[in-house]
Design an enzyme around this catalytic site. Structure first.
Site: not given
Ligand code: DX5
Ligand code: ZN
Length: 217
Positions: A6, A29, A31, A33, A62, A64, A133, A171
């Site tokens: 990620s 990956h 993220d 948001m 991903h 969110m 998750m 994840d």
């Molecule tokens: C959290 C994200 C993850 C995050 C994971 O909302 O979806 O992808 O980056 O980070 P680690 O591996 O540090 O938990």
């Molecule tokens: Zn993620």
């Protein structure tokens, strides 16, 4: 068995270089948001479009975000080879998954820790991946929730009954300490943010995680 680092834990001022550090990974990956679906704001479509132009690593977005029905297909059109929406935010997840495939991406459906899988099991024919998750979405570096492993097992079992090649992604808090129990439960795509980008040798961390899950194939 695939590793998807990620970039949430990467240096946002140097994303092209940060993607070069994990060129041995199966996916990157990303993220996304929106500050509404989760209480954090990261990057969006223009950055994904820019990254797609410079990196050979396939992107696993991903999302969110609220209203993925409206926004998610644009990520597929931007060049993300896999796009995952949160089912909690989707108005018509079946149609959304079809739209993602229609736009040329693999369609993923994500479940927050409190969201059960059973009500959505009938969506499997439309999906290429289910993301379970293992932290509350929103931030990197949180502690792994081992209590999500029964859900991973349940999803894997439903896929086995359904047939076809549908991946199960985990994840959140995935590291050398926790990745084996995920593999054991039936996950086959592993997202790791801090465990990879927190290491001096990010590519080495990817290989270490790969070696740990290889024992479970
Ligand atoms: C959290 C994200 C993850 C995050 C994971 O909302 O979806 O992808 O980056 O980070 P680690 O591996 O540090 O938990
Ligand atoms: Zn993620």
């Amino acid at each position: 068995m695939q590793i998807s680092p990620s970039i949430l834990s990467a240096d946002f001022a140097n994303l092209e270089r940060e993607l070069d550090r994990i060129s041995n990974a199966d996916w990157a990956h990303v993220d996304v948001m929106d500050g509404h679906f989760v209480p954090n704001l990261t990057i969006g479509l223009p950055v994904v479009e820019a990254l797609a132009r410079v990196t050979p690593v396939p992107m696993d977005c991903h999302l969110m975000i609220d209203d993925p029905d409206r926004w998610a297909p644009s990520y597929a059109e931007a060049g993300a080879q896999s796009v995952t929406f949160h089912v909690e935010a989707a108005g018509d997840p079946r149609q959304l998954a079809r739209n993602l495939r229609g736009a040329g991406a693999r369609a993923g459906m994500a479940l927050k820790p409190a969201t059960p899988f059973a009500p959505y099991a009938d969506l499997l024919p439309e999906l290429d991946m289910v993301l379970v998750m293992t932290v509350e979405p929103g931030f990197g570096g949180q502690s792994f929730m081992a209590d999500q492993m029964p859900k991973v097992r349940e999803v894997r079992e439903a896929i086995r009954r359904h047939g076809g090649e549908i991946w199960v992604q985990v994840d959140g808090g995935v590291s050398a300490k926790t990745i084996e129990e995920c593999a054991e439960a039936g996950a086959d795509v592993f997202v790791a943010g801090s465990a990879v980008y927190g290491a001096d040798d990010a590519a080495g961390a990817v290989e270490e995680l790969r070696a740990l899950v290889a024992r479970h194939t």
